[in-house]
Enzyme design. Structure first.
Site, PDB file in Angstrom:
ATOM      1  N   ASP A  60       3.753   4.599   1.565  1.00 16.02           N
ATOM      2  CA  ASP A  60       4.645   3.524   1.148  1.00 16.02           C
ATOM      3  C   ASP A  60       6.085   3.845   1.551  1.00 16.02           C
ATOM      4  O   ASP A  60       6.814   2.990   2.074  1.00 16.02           O
ATOM      5  CB  ASP A  60       4.534   3.352  -0.368  1.00 16.02           C
ATOM      6  CG  ASP A  60       5.114   2.033  -0.867  1.00 16.02           C
ATOM      7  OD1 ASP A  60       5.148   1.063  -0.104  1.00 16.02           O
ATOM      8  OD2 ASP A  60       5.514   1.990  -2.044  1.00 16.02           O
ATOM      9  N   HIS A  78       4.922  -4.308   5.233  1.00 14.81           N
ATOM     10  CA  HIS A  78       4.344  -4.821   3.990  1.00 14.81           C
ATOM     11  C   HIS A  78       3.675  -6.183   4.194  1.00 14.81           C
ATOM     12  O   HIS A  78       2.706  -6.506   3.499  1.00 14.81           O
ATOM     13  CB  HIS A  78       5.400  -4.890   2.891  1.00 14.81           C
ATOM     14  CG  HIS A  78       5.584  -3.585   2.175  1.00 14.81           C
ATOM     15  ND1 HIS A  78       6.378  -2.573   2.669  1.00 14.81           N
ATOM     16  CD2 HIS A  78       5.039  -3.111   1.022  1.00 14.81           C
ATOM     17  CE1 HIS A  78       6.326  -1.532   1.839  1.00 14.81           C
ATOM     18  NE2 HIS A  78       5.526  -1.835   0.835  1.00 14.81           N
ATOM     19  N   HIS A  86       0.377  -5.263   5.430  1.00 16.47           N
ATOM     20  CA  HIS A  86      -0.379  -4.794   4.263  1.00 16.47           C
ATOM     21  C   HIS A  86      -1.025  -5.975   3.539  1.00 16.47           C
ATOM     22  O   HIS A  86      -2.202  -5.936   3.168  1.00 16.47           O
ATOM     23  CB  HIS A  86       0.548  -4.044   3.303  1.00 16.47           C
ATOM     24  CG  HIS A  86       0.027  -3.958   1.900  1.00 16.47           C
ATOM     25  ND1 HIS A  86       0.261  -4.950   0.968  1.00 16.47           N
ATOM     26  CD2 HIS A  86      -0.731  -3.028   1.272  1.00 16.47           C
ATOM     27  CE1 HIS A  86      -0.335  -4.632  -0.171  1.00 16.47           C
ATOM     28  NE2 HIS A  86      -0.939  -3.467  -0.014  1.00 16.47           N
ATOM     29  N   HIS A 137      -2.467   1.168  -1.979  1.00 17.40           N
ATOM     30  CA  HIS A 137      -1.368   0.387  -1.392  1.00 17.40           C
ATOM     31  C   HIS A 137      -0.689   1.136  -0.252  1.00 17.40           C
ATOM     32  O   HIS A 137      -0.539   0.607   0.859  1.00 17.40           O
ATOM     33  CB  HIS A 137      -0.353   0.063  -2.493  1.00 17.40           C
ATOM     34  CG  HIS A 137       0.922  -0.533  -2.005  1.00 17.40           C
ATOM     35  ND1 HIS A 137       1.059  -1.878  -1.720  1.00 17.40           N
ATOM     36  CD2 HIS A 137       2.140   0.023  -1.759  1.00 17.40           C
ATOM     37  CE1 HIS A 137       2.291  -2.113  -1.308  1.00 17.40           C
ATOM     38  NE2 HIS A 137       2.976  -0.985  -1.328  1.00 17.40           N
TER      39      HIS A 137
END
Length: 363
Positions: free
Chosen positions: A177, A260, A263, A277
């Site tokens: 992340d 993201h 993602h 995540h």
């Protein structure tokens, strides 16, 4: 000076205070007392059995504390249940202890009740603890919406000895992340895009984001070794700071972009649901660099870092062994929805370009 000559408003945001170190949990009671005497502690169900007594011991200086076991997801129903508990108890401080969903619930409860919030993460798997954001889920586990809060937590209290006891996979996911932080903030800088609270980022955002990336490269592998030994050494302390604080400041103040968004697209595929995540964000970062046509040397540096700590570097390693054109199109279409953060990139974005980037990360 005419209005046309004014520069755009810029900004940055931070938690009220951030404390980190081995044994920091022992300070919880005295830190709560800064804000009030009646604390509601929302405790992650995954650590409930082991941490009830240590928490009570840490808060023995207070008039009273009430512990509530978190139900598992950050839903409106769970927030409302715990809001009622805060009302019944007349809490003037809300404390969240655990992983991201428990912490987000605590942040939302504190905001609704207009009281102080203290966040105590038990893992360093993302930058969520410092943020003014709570991800709200539907009862079926799907994401309902993002709740953007007017302020960050009043205190983030990080016990590195506690985090060192968690499975190392969580720390690695946090590095995934955090890996996106600089790449996305830099994209927003180059495109003059707004950050997560709607203004241009100040230069401090990119300084912090760059420090985050440099810390990962310098300390990541050693921190992983220390975590596997459950030892909060110097490298692990640095990576905890990078995963939680530097990444948190960097993404909120600098902005987010393709990593993201991709993602979000990867989450559309059932094969990815057992991955964390940060593991999906790491692959999104590699795809983002392909979209940006980043220098090959930098792409290889990022890829080699991922390999050194065990982050996925291919769709196959993320469970997508059969990356059919239909699956790639599904990822790309979700990433490229109108108004998505992927358009914060400084290059033209189309679903076809996302598919082409993913094609280079098949195996």
């Amino acid at each position: 000076m005419s209005a046309g000559n004014l520069t755009p408003i810029k900004g940055a945001r931070f938690p009220g205070r951030y404390l980190q170190g081995a044994g920091a949990l022992a300070r919880l009671g005295e830190e709560i007392a800064v804000f009030g005497q009646r604390a509601l502690l929302i405790v992650d169900r995954g650590v409930w059995d082991n941490w009830q007594q240590p928490l009570r011991a840490a808060c023995k200086n207070l008039a009273a504390v009430q512990l509530e076991r978190h139900g598992g997801d950050c839903t409106e129903q769970e927030i409302n249940r715990l809001r009622q508990a805060a009302v019944d108890y007349q809490a003037d401080v809300v404390v969240g202890l655990g992983g991201g969903k428990a912490l987000d619930t605590a942040k939302a409860v504190a905001w609704h009740q207009r009281c102080a919030s203290i966040i105590v993460p038990t893992i360093a798997a993302s930058d969520a603890p410092c943020s003014a954001l709570a991800v709200i889920y539907n009862p079926d586990g799907s994401v309902a919406y993002d709740l953007f809060l007017p302020r960050n937590p009043d205190l983030v209290l990080v016990d590195s000895a506690l985090i060192a006891q968690a499975p190392a996979r969580f720390l690695v996911a946090g590095m995934g992340d955090a890996l996106a932080t600089f790449c996305e903030a830099e994209a927003c800088r180059l495109s003059n895009s707004n950050n997560s609270f709607g203004v241009r980022g100040l230069p401090v955002a990119w300084a912090v984001a760059r420090q985050c990336l440099d810390t990962l490269f310098a300390c990541g592998a050693q921190a992983l070794a220390e975590c596997r030994e459950q030892r909060p050494g110097d490298a692990l302390e640095r990576i905890i700071e990078a995963n939680i604080l530097l990444s948190g400041i960097g993404f909120e103040s600098g902005g987010v972009a393709a990593a993201h968004a991709i993602h979000h697209g990867l989450c559309q595929l059932h094969e990815t649901h057992d991955f964390l995540h940060g593991e999906k964000v790491a692959l999104g970062t590699l795809a983002e660099l392909k979209l940006q046509q980043a220098p090959e040397a930098f792409f290889q540096q990022v890829k080699q870092f991922c390999q050194s700590v065990g982050l996925p570097v291919s769709l196959a390693q993320l469970g997508i062994a059969d990356a059919t054109p239909e699956k790639l199109a599904l990822i790309a279409e979700r990433a490229c929805r109108p108004g998505e953060i992927i358009y914060n990139e400084a290059v033209a974005i189309t679903p076809q370009k996302v598919i082409a980037a993913l094609e280079q990360l098949r195996n």
